[in-house]
Design a protein around this motif. Structure first.
Motif, PDB file in Angstrom:
ATOM      1  N   VAL A   1      41.114  45.677  29.514  1.00  0.00           N
ATOM      2  CA  VAL A   1      41.413  45.332  30.901  1.00  0.00           C
ATOM      3  C   VAL A   1      41.560  46.664  31.617  1.00  0.00           C
ATOM      4  O   VAL A   1      42.434  47.474  31.267  1.00  0.00           O
TER       5      VAL A   1
ATOM      6  N   THR B   1      39.665  35.144  32.449  1.00  0.00           N
ATOM      7  CA  THR B   1      40.626  35.884  33.256  1.00  0.00           C
ATOM      8  C   THR B   1      40.724  35.208  34.610  1.00  0.00           C
ATOM      9  O   THR B   1      39.722  34.722  35.141  1.00  0.00           O
TER      10      THR B   1
ATOM     11  N   THR C   1      42.836  35.640  38.541  1.00  0.00           N
ATOM     12  CA  THR C   1      43.686  36.461  39.393  1.00  0.00           C
ATOM     13  C   THR C   1      44.933  35.682  39.784  1.00  0.00           C
ATOM     14  O   THR C   1      44.963  34.455  39.702  1.00  0.00           O
TER      15      THR C   1
ATOM     16  N   VAL D   1      44.154  45.771  37.146  1.00  0.00           N
ATOM     17  CA  VAL D   1      44.873  44.545  37.460  1.00  0.00           C
ATOM     18  C   VAL D   1      45.688  44.799  38.715  1.00  0.00           C
ATOM     19  O   VAL D   1      46.329  45.841  38.837  1.00  0.00           O
TER      20      VAL D   1
ATOM     21  N   VAL E   1      41.253  41.471  38.924  1.00  0.00           N
ATOM     22  CA  VAL E   1      41.260  41.793  37.502  1.00  0.00           C
ATOM     23  C   VAL E   1      39.840  42.219  37.104  1.00  0.00           C
ATOM     24  O   VAL E   1      38.864  41.605  37.511  1.00  0.00           O
TER      25      VAL E   1
ATOM     26  N   GLY F   1      47.445  39.431  35.972  1.00  0.00           N
ATOM     27  CA  GLY F   1      46.293  38.591  35.704  1.00  0.00           C
ATOM     28  C   GLY F   1      46.602  37.697  34.507  1.00  0.00           C
ATOM     29  O   GLY F   1      47.374  38.071  33.640  1.00  0.00           O
TER      30      GLY F   1
ATOM     31  N   TYR G   1      37.549  43.923  33.602  1.00  0.00           N
ATOM     32  CA  TYR G   1      37.611  44.176  32.162  1.00  0.00           C
ATOM     33  C   TYR G   1      36.241  44.450  31.596  1.00  0.00           C
ATOM     34  O   TYR G   1      35.214  44.201  32.231  1.00  0.00           O
TER      35      TYR G   1
END
Length: 169
Positions: free
Chosen positions: A92, A154, A156, A95, A100, A162, A102
């Protein structure tokens, strides 16, 4: 030249019936959507807050077996089993409120994804023969396990952390 025939007119009874059908079709029910969140049926749902923590809290070690639900508040790197053997790495990288990003790496490929904005998220499907991403409006419902696939979800949140889920078969 042929004379034009008069256009049929709707009667008040027909208009009332059409209005009733339209209203019935647009009404909502309290029944949940039985389909799991996938790129084809994503919807926006409430986001987790400090009052509704993730199942595994903020412990990245909960993901080492390939199945977890954690909140992430800062960049973190996770290691878990990859499809077909070996290990995968999920980093990640950013954030924040409604954001978010990654990156996923395994012996079979790599993928980068990110979402920003209220109600946004990403699904990454990690398979033995490669990866695939889909980002956009997303529910916070846990993805359904799929054979030979690790799914990374993931989403938000407006407050900053996150929500990250890793789902293995």
């Amino acid at each position: 030249m042929r004379p034009r025939s008069p256009r049929p007119r709707a009667t008040p009874t027909a208009l009332a019936a059409l209005t009733a059908l339209t209203l019935a079709a647009c009404s909502s029910t309290d029944e949940p959507d039985p389909a799991p969140p996938t790129p084809s049926n994503r919807t926006t749902a409430p986001h987790p807050t400090a009052a509704s923590p993730a199942a595994d809290g903020q412990d990245p070690d909960a993901c080492t077996d390939g199945s977890c639900e954690i909140t992430v508040t800062k960049p973190v790197t996770l290691h878990f089993p990859a499809p077909g053997g070996g290990r995968a790495t999920l980093s990640v990288t950013e954030v924040g409120p409604n954001k978010v990003e990654y990156e996923v790496k395994s012996a079979n490929g790599q993928s980068k994804a990110g979402a920003s904005g209220p109600g946004q998220g990403c699904l990454t499907h990690l398979r033995e023969n490669g990866t695939g991403n889909s980002c956009g409006p997303l529910t916070t419902t846990r993805p359904t396990p799929q054979p030979d696939t690790v799914t990374i979800q993931t989403t938000t949140t407006p407050t900053g952390p996150g929500l990250l889920r890793i789902v293995s078969p």
